[in-house]
Design a protein around this motif. Structure first.
Motif, PDB file in Angstrom:
ATOM      1  N   ASN A   1       2.576  -5.936  -5.896  1.00  0.00           N
ATOM      2  CA  ASN A   1       1.470  -6.669  -5.240  1.00  0.00           C
ATOM      3  C   ASN A   1       0.206  -6.670  -6.107  1.00  0.00           C
ATOM      4  O   ASN A   1      -0.456  -7.704  -6.276  1.00  0.00           O
ATOM      5  CB  ASN A   1       1.073  -6.010  -3.914  1.00  0.00           C
ATOM      6  N   CYS A   2      -0.103  -5.509  -6.654  1.00  0.00           N
ATOM      7  CA  CYS A   2      -1.377  -5.388  -7.382  1.00  0.00           C
ATOM      8  C   CYS A   2      -1.328  -6.143  -8.710  1.00  0.00           C
ATOM      9  O   CYS A   2      -2.334  -6.744  -9.120  1.00  0.00           O
ATOM     10  CB  CYS A   2      -1.736  -3.924  -7.597  1.00  0.00           C
ATOM     11  N   LYS A   3      -0.168  -6.133  -9.348  1.00  0.00           N
ATOM     12  CA  LYS A   3      -0.066  -6.866 -10.619  1.00  0.00           C
ATOM     13  C   LYS A   3      -0.175  -8.358 -10.358  1.00  0.00           C
ATOM     14  O   LYS A   3      -0.745  -9.109 -11.154  1.00  0.00           O
ATOM     15  CB  LYS A   3       1.252  -6.529 -11.309  1.00  0.00           C
ATOM     16  N   LYS A   4       0.387  -8.761  -9.193  1.00  0.00           N
ATOM     17  CA  LYS A   4       0.330 -10.178  -8.838  1.00  0.00           C
ATOM     18  C   LYS A   4      -1.127 -10.560  -8.460  1.00  0.00           C
ATOM     19  O   LYS A   4      -1.629 -11.608  -8.835  1.00  0.00           O
ATOM     20  CB  LYS A   4       1.263 -10.428  -7.650  1.00  0.00           C
ATOM     21  N   TYR A   5      -1.768  -9.665  -7.751  1.00  0.00           N
ATOM     22  CA  TYR A   5      -3.141  -9.898  -7.265  1.00  0.00           C
ATOM     23  C   TYR A   5      -4.116 -10.019  -8.438  1.00  0.00           C
ATOM     24  O   TYR A   5      -4.987 -10.876  -8.467  1.00  0.00           O
ATOM     25  CB  TYR A   5      -3.525  -8.732  -6.362  1.00  0.00           C
ATOM     26  N   LYS A   6      -3.942  -9.120  -9.434  1.00  0.00           N
ATOM     27  CA  LYS A   6      -4.841  -9.151 -10.597  1.00  0.00           C
ATOM     28  C   LYS A   6      -4.044  -8.738 -11.828  1.00  0.00           C
ATOM     29  O   LYS A   6      -3.993  -7.548 -12.184  1.00  0.00           O
ATOM     30  CB  LYS A   6      -5.999  -8.182 -10.369  1.00  0.00           C
ATOM     31  N   PRO A   7      -3.392  -9.722 -12.496  1.00  0.00           N
ATOM     32  CA  PRO A   7      -2.496  -9.374 -13.601  1.00  0.00           C
ATOM     33  C   PRO A   7      -3.170  -8.546 -14.688  1.00  0.00           C
ATOM     34  O   PRO A   7      -2.541  -7.698 -15.304  1.00  0.00           O
ATOM     35  CB  PRO A   7      -2.061 -10.740 -14.139  1.00  0.00           C
ATOM     36  N   GLU A   8      -4.487  -8.749 -14.897  1.00  0.00           N
ATOM     37  CA  GLU A   8      -5.130  -8.035 -16.004  1.00  0.00           C
ATOM     38  C   GLU A   8      -5.609  -6.630 -15.591  1.00  0.00           C
ATOM     39  O   GLU A   8      -6.154  -5.890 -16.419  1.00  0.00           O
ATOM     40  CB  GLU A   8      -6.292  -8.869 -16.568  1.00  0.00           C
ATOM     41  N   ALA A   9      -5.386  -6.266 -14.319  1.00  0.00           N
ATOM     42  CA  ALA A   9      -5.913  -4.984 -13.835  1.00  0.00           C
ATOM     43  C   ALA A   9      -5.281  -3.807 -14.562  1.00  0.00           C
ATOM     44  O   ALA A   9      -4.072  -3.788 -14.794  1.00  0.00           O
ATOM     45  CB  ALA A   9      -5.657  -4.856 -12.335  1.00  0.00           C
ATOM     46  N   HIS A  10      -6.147  -2.843 -14.906  1.00  0.00           N
ATOM     47  CA  HIS A  10      -5.624  -1.629 -15.525  1.00  0.00           C
ATOM     48  C   HIS A  10      -5.276  -0.657 -14.388  1.00  0.00           C
ATOM     49  O   HIS A  10      -6.162  -0.195 -13.644  1.00  0.00           O
ATOM     50  CB  HIS A  10      -6.686  -1.020 -16.451  1.00  0.00           C
ATOM     51  N   ILE A  11      -3.982  -0.352 -14.251  1.00  0.00           N
ATOM     52  CA  ILE A  11      -3.553   0.494 -13.134  1.00  0.00           C
ATOM     53  C   ILE A  11      -3.335   1.926 -13.633  1.00  0.00           C
ATOM     54  O   ILE A  11      -2.541   2.165 -14.544  1.00  0.00           O
ATOM     55  CB  ILE A  11      -2.270  -0.077 -12.489  1.00  0.00           C
ATOM     56  N   VAL A  12      -4.110   2.856 -13.037  1.00  0.00           N
ATOM     57  CA  VAL A  12      -3.998   4.265 -13.436  1.00  0.00           C
ATOM     58  C   VAL A  12      -2.756   4.879 -12.799  1.00  0.00           C
ATOM     59  O   VAL A  12      -2.053   5.676 -13.394  1.00  0.00           O
ATOM     60  CB  VAL A  12      -5.259   5.049 -12.990  1.00  0.00           C
ATOM     61  N   GLY A  13      -2.475   4.489 -11.571  1.00  0.00           N
ATOM     62  CA  GLY A  13      -1.337   5.034 -10.838  1.00  0.00           C
ATOM     63  C   GLY A  13      -1.571   4.880  -9.353  1.00  0.00           C
ATOM     64  O   GLY A  13      -2.243   3.913  -8.929  1.00  0.00           O
ATOM     65  N   VAL A  14      -1.049   5.830  -8.570  1.00  0.00           N
ATOM     66  CA  VAL A  14      -1.291   5.784  -7.122  1.00  0.00           C
ATOM     67  C   VAL A  14      -1.807   7.149  -6.671  1.00  0.00           C
ATOM     68  O   VAL A  14      -1.553   8.162  -7.321  1.00  0.00           O
ATOM     69  CB  VAL A  14      -0.013   5.442  -6.322  1.00  0.00           C
ATOM     70  N   GLU A  15      -2.518   7.106  -5.549  1.00  0.00           N
ATOM     71  CA  GLU A  15      -2.969   8.350  -4.968  1.00  0.00           C
ATOM     72  C   GLU A  15      -2.081   8.623  -3.753  1.00  0.00           C
ATOM     73  O   GLU A  15      -1.970   7.769  -2.864  1.00  0.00           O
ATOM     74  CB  GLU A  15      -4.428   8.205  -4.528  1.00  0.00           C
ATOM     75  N   VAL A  16      -1.425   9.761  -3.764  1.00  0.00           N
ATOM     76  CA  VAL A  16      -0.564  10.108  -2.628  1.00  0.00           C
ATOM     77  C   VAL A  16      -1.336  11.124  -1.791  1.00  0.00           C
ATOM     78  O   VAL A  16      -1.825  12.129  -2.313  1.00  0.00           O
ATOM     79  CB  VAL A  16       0.763  10.735  -3.123  1.00  0.00           C
ATOM     80  N   SER A  17      -1.487  10.814  -0.493  1.00  0.00           N
ATOM     81  CA  SER A  17      -2.288  11.714   0.352  1.00  0.00           C
ATOM     82  C   SER A  17      -1.569  12.020   1.645  1.00  0.00           C
ATOM     83  O   SER A  17      -0.735  11.237   2.109  1.00  0.00           O
ATOM     84  CB  SER A  17      -3.622  11.093   0.748  1.00  0.00           C
ATOM     85  N   GLU A  18      -2.010  13.116   2.205  1.00  0.00           N
ATOM     86  CA  GLU A  18      -1.517  13.515   3.517  1.00  0.00           C
ATOM     87  C   GLU A  18      -1.894  12.440   4.536  1.00  0.00           C
ATOM     88  O   GLU A  18      -2.989  11.898   4.479  1.00  0.00           O
ATOM     89  CB  GLU A  18      -2.231  14.849   3.824  1.00  0.00           C
ATOM     90  N   MET A  19      -0.979  12.098   5.434  1.00  0.00           N
ATOM     91  CA  MET A  19      -1.290  11.148   6.513  1.00  0.00           C
ATOM     92  C   MET A  19      -1.979  11.961   7.609  1.00  0.00           C
ATOM     93  O   MET A  19      -1.347  12.792   8.266  1.00  0.00           O
ATOM     94  CB  MET A  19       0.042  10.560   7.008  1.00  0.00           C
ATOM     95  N   VAL A  20      -3.298  11.755   7.747  1.00  0.00           N
ATOM     96  CA  VAL A  20      -4.015  12.653   8.667  1.00  0.00           C
ATOM     97  C   VAL A  20      -3.726  12.302  10.124  1.00  0.00           C
ATOM     98  O   VAL A  20      -3.445  11.144  10.455  1.00  0.00           O
ATOM     99  CB  VAL A  20      -5.549  12.649   8.436  1.00  0.00           C
ATOM    100  N   LYS A  21      -3.797  13.354  10.959  1.00  0.00           N
ATOM    101  CA  LYS A  21      -3.564  13.139  12.402  1.00  0.00           C
ATOM    102  C   LYS A  21      -4.725  12.330  12.964  1.00  0.00           C
ATOM    103  O   LYS A  21      -5.832  12.344  12.450  1.00  0.00           O
ATOM    104  CB  LYS A  21      -3.498  14.500  13.103  1.00  0.00           C
ATOM    105  N   LYS A  22      -4.438  11.633  14.066  1.00  0.00           N
ATOM    106  CA  LYS A  22      -5.483  10.824  14.696  1.00  0.00           C
ATOM    107  C   LYS A  22      -6.594  11.715  15.253  1.00  0.00           C
ATOM    108  O   LYS A  22      -6.322  12.840  15.680  1.00  0.00           O
ATOM    109  CB  LYS A  22      -4.875  10.024  15.853  1.00  0.00           C
ATOM    110  N   GLY A  23      -7.791  11.204  15.233  1.00  0.00           N
ATOM    111  CA  GLY A  23      -8.923  11.941  15.790  1.00  0.00           C
ATOM    112  C   GLY A  23     -10.024  10.919  16.049  1.00  0.00           C
ATOM    113  O   GLY A  23      -9.767   9.714  16.010  1.00  0.00           O
ATOM    114  N   THR A  24     -11.236  11.389  16.273  1.00  0.00           N
ATOM    115  CA  THR A  24     -12.340  10.448  16.500  1.00  0.00           C
ATOM    116  C   THR A  24     -12.924  10.062  15.151  1.00  0.00           C
ATOM    117  O   THR A  24     -13.259  10.930  14.347  1.00  0.00           O
ATOM    118  CB  THR A  24     -13.425  11.106  17.378  1.00  0.00           C
ATOM    119  N   GLU A  25     -13.019   8.743  14.932  1.00  0.00           N
ATOM    120  CA  GLU A  25     -13.500   8.289  13.624  1.00  0.00           C
ATOM    121  C   GLU A  25     -15.012   8.139  13.641  1.00  0.00           C
ATOM    122  O   GLU A  25     -15.563   7.428  14.475  1.00  0.00           O
ATOM    123  CB  GLU A  25     -12.850   6.953  13.267  1.00  0.00           C
ATOM    124  N   ILE A  26     -15.650   8.805  12.706  1.00  0.00           N
ATOM    125  CA  ILE A  26     -17.100   8.611  12.608  1.00  0.00           C
ATOM    126  C   ILE A  26     -17.466   8.234  11.174  1.00  0.00           C
ATOM    127  O   ILE A  26     -16.637   8.315  10.275  1.00  0.00           O
ATOM    128  CB  ILE A  26     -17.899   9.845  13.079  1.00  0.00           C
TER     129      ILE A  26
END
Ligand code: COA
Length: 708
Positions: free
Chosen positions: A564-589
């Motif tokens: 998707n990202c290469k298609k969206y911006k072919p010239e984009a320099h992609i460092v990689g991906v950030e993998v993160s914990e899926m946080v539990k739901k709570g109140t968003e502030i």
């Protein structure tokens, strides 16, 4: 530069020169000398005019350099084109303070000339009030070095005004309203002296009980905040600030040559400082008069005494609006007022004397309230009836007020026709706080309570915030080396960690293999986001995948994101991906911090989503702030009850919010290269379960902007 203790030479000069003193009574230079003479100034007056001669019994010197005495204050009233030369002469003479009356400087775009004068004055140890002012009146000297009305009524209210015309009008109006002044100072273009420096004198001035400021724009906001916080611990400060509307802000900007800050920020920061912000001049004057004449209540219990149910209910509403607490021990109220109220009246609060009440019945009820120690303030109301005689209204209220004013705060509101209006005008002139509008009356009591509570506000020391300065510095340097003014998501998350703000576990992965390892380390489910300085709006680019439950979903998502990202911006320099914990739901502030052009570092807090975007339900504070102030800031938003837990939900971890606000503010405050930090959302859990900064945006100054 002069020390602040020397500001006393401005308010208490021993010698004044008036440069541009004229024998022509039509001229401003004449009027100033006339006012100084008639204000019974005890020091020496030196009119200066090349023509020489005599003016109102004083020798006119052709140059200030001819005066043998030291000069504390020089009022300058010569045309703009000669002013700088005059300033230079004052420098040679060693004058301490200059009050430059002359117009025609920054307010009309002539900034250069103004800057020249200020820098010359600074180099030569002089301070400048103005230019573009009507002057200064100070009752202690006493001296009226203005070209406004003479014969100013002495009293306890000090006024600092940015608008000259309004200031002159206020001299007349205060006299009409029987409000005495301890000082009135016109600050005009504020080229040098500003409100903050004048406040430093006025907060310790024994003659000043209340300070009223009319502000259009603020230049040194951080300094003002710091002095206001101290000042309101000693005496009430009332502020009127014009430029609320966009139109008003434009007019104010062109008028003063300085831009007004955003109104919401100004209002919130004034609250933080304990300042009372009035909506209108009328309100500001009403408050100032009341605050300067009224003893502080001994406690919170107010009682309404009325002859009508409707006006009593309105007063109860107004009390809620202005934070006046209505006494509600009905047993005590019944025992106190049973002899003053007929059987068909009410001893509850409002105490209803009923429509048959004569002024003498009011007198009995008020005397009863004055005697009861449980009652701390009184609101006396009435609607016109056939049994209210305006003559006895005038005489009785006047004598009740005279007796009560040293004991307990009391306000009056009567509503009716010509006779009632005439009585109100008569009584106001005598200094009685009486109004036809019940809201006006109760707002006075409200601000009295706010200023009393302010005295008790905790002066909490700022806690030192535990953040890893070295690590944050390094993160910023790395971003700058990469010629960026924004942090990538993983960099912002690293910065949060260095600031000890909890955030989701996350790992930067440069390829699929690293991504799967990262997910295993963190534990499924995980979130994956593209990392590229060329892709700011990650979701639009298809660069975000949420809730990935296992390795298979992760591999599919990784490939989809990169595609998707290469298609969206072919010239984009992609460092990689950030993998993160899926946080539990709570109140968003949302918590933000940025550098405001008026107040410097400020922090913002609100509930996320529609609350911030549609309802703009947010509050602001200037940084530094302590945790007590942060707690008040949190309580201030309309959606605060949601944090306390509604519909069976548990109370949220407000301590974590306080902690995050303080840390975000501290990071911005300590790292001048950062312009903005925004955590949106900070997901907050139930009490003692913390909060997590899920998305963080951090912006830096463009190096070029900093060098300017
Ligand atoms: N030293 C001493 N006196 C000087 C002088 C100098 N270097 N240069 C000129 N004068 C004298 C003039 O000869 C004149 O005296 P005179 O009446 O005896 O001739 C006097 O100073 C005033 O000068 P003049 O040229 O007549 O100016 P003015 O009185 O018409 O206007 C100001 C001077 C300052 C009032 C005017 O320029 C101005 O700025 N007005 C607006 C003020 C204002 O609204 N301020 C903001 C209020 S909120």
């Amino acid at each position: 530069m002069r020390k602040n203790s020397e500001i006393k030479y401005l308010f208490e000069p021993k010698s004044i020169a008036v440069i541009g003193a004229s024998q022509n009574p039509e001229k401003i230079g004449y009027k100033i000398v006339q006012n100084i003479v008639s204000s019974q100034f005890r020091g020496n007056i030196y009119p200066i005019n090349p023509k020489g001669g005599e003016l109102l019994g004083n020798k006119i010197y052709s140059s200030i350099l001819d005066v043998e005495d030291n000069i504390d204050l020089a009022c300058i009233a010569v045309p703009a084109k000669y002013t700088f030369d005059v300033v230079k002469e004052c420098g040679k003479k060693g004058v301490k303070y200059l009050a430059i009356i002359t117009s025609g400087f920054s307010e009309v775009g002539n900034l250069e000339e103004e800057k020249k004068m200020v820098s010359y004055a600074k180099k030569n140890g002089m301070r400048i009030l103005g230019p573009n002012i009507f002057g200064i009146y100070s009752s202690i000297a006493p001296v009226n070095a203005t070209f406004g009305p003479g014969n100013i009524k002495r009293g306890n209210v000090a006024i600092i005004t940015q608008s000259g015309a309004l200031g002159i009008a206020m001299i007349g109006k205060t006299k009409f309203e029987n409000i005495g002044l301890s000082a009135i100072v016109s600050v005009g273009n504020k080229s040098d002296l500003e409100e903050a420096e004048l406040l430093e004198y006025l907060i310790d001035d024994k003659n000043t009980k209340v300070i009223l400021m009319y502000i259009e724009g603020i230049k040194k906001g951080e300094k003002l905040v710091s002095i206001l916080k101290q000042a309101t611990k000693k005496k009430p400060i009332v502020v009127i600030k014009s430029g609320r509307s966009k139109r008003g802000a434009q007019a104010a900007a062109s008028h003063t040559g300085s831009l007004a800050g955003a109104d919401e920020i100004f209002s919130d920061i004034m609250k933080q400082c304990g300042v009372l912000r009035a909506e209108s001049i009328e309100e500001a004057l009403n408050w100032s008069k009341f605050l300067s004449n009224t003893p502080k209540p001994m406690g919170e219990n107010a009682v309404i005494i009325t002859n009508g149910g409707g006006i009593g209910v309105m007063a109860a509403d107004a009390s809620e609006k202005y934070g006046v607490n209505l006494y509600d021990d009905f047993e005590v109220l019944k025992n106190t007022f049973k002899d003053a109220v007929p059987d068909f009246g009410s001893t509850k609060n409002p105490v209803d004397l009923t429509g048959q009440a004569k002024i003498s019945d009011y007198e009995i009820a008020i005397n009863t309230a004055l005697k009861n120690k449980e009652i701390h303030s009184i609101i006396c109301l009435g609607c016109e009836t056939a049994v209210i005689n305006s003559e006895s209204l005038k005489s009785t209220i006047k004598s009740i007020y005279k007796r009560s004013r040293s004991e307990k705060p009391i306000v009056f509101s009567f509503f009716g026709g010509q006779e009632i209006e005439d009585s109100i005008n008569f009584l106001r002139r005598k200094g009685v706080p009486i109004f036809s509008d019940v809201y006006e009356a109760i707002s006075c009591l409200g601000v009295l309570y706010i200023s009393k509570r302010r005295l008790k506000d905790k002066v909490e020391q700022l806690k030192s915030i535990n953040i890893d300065f070295k690590k944050i510095n390094q993160i910023i340097k790395d971003v700058q080396k990469d010629n960026r003014t924004f942090l990538l998501s993983h960099e912002a998350q690293n910065l949060m960690q260095a600031a000890n703000i909890q955030n989701p576990k996350s790992i930067l992965a440069r390829n699929l293999d690293e991504a799967t390892k990262a997910a295993e380390e963190i534990g499924y489910p995980v979130v994956m986001k593209i990392v590229s300085k060329d892709i700011i709006h990650k979701s639009d680019a298809g660069g975000v995948a949420l809730n990935l439950a296992d390795k298979k979903e992760l591999i599919d998502a990784y490939q989809a994101i990169i595609y998707n990202c290469k298609k969206y911006k072919p010239e984009a320099h992609i460092v990689g991906v950030e993998v993160s914990e899926m946080v539990k739901k709570g109140t968003e502030i949302i918590i933000g911090s940025r550098r405001d052009h008026t107040f410097g570092p400020i922090v913002m807090f609100g509930l996320g989503g529609i609350y911030v975007e549609i309802m703009k339900d947010v509050s602001f504070r200037a940084y530094p702030l302590n945790s007590h102030e942060a707690r008040i800031m949190i309580k201030e938003i309309k959606s605060y009850p949601l944090l306390l837990g509604v519909r069976g939900e548990k109370k949220k971890d407000i301590n974590s919010i306080v902690d995050t606000i303080l840390k975000v503010g501290a990071v911005l405050y300590n790292f001048p290269d950062i312009t903005d930090i925004e955590i949106n959302p900070l997901v907050v859990y139930k009490e003692r379960h913390g909060a997590k900064a899920v998305d963080v945006r951090i912006l830096l100054y463009n190096k070029g902007d900093l060098d300017e």
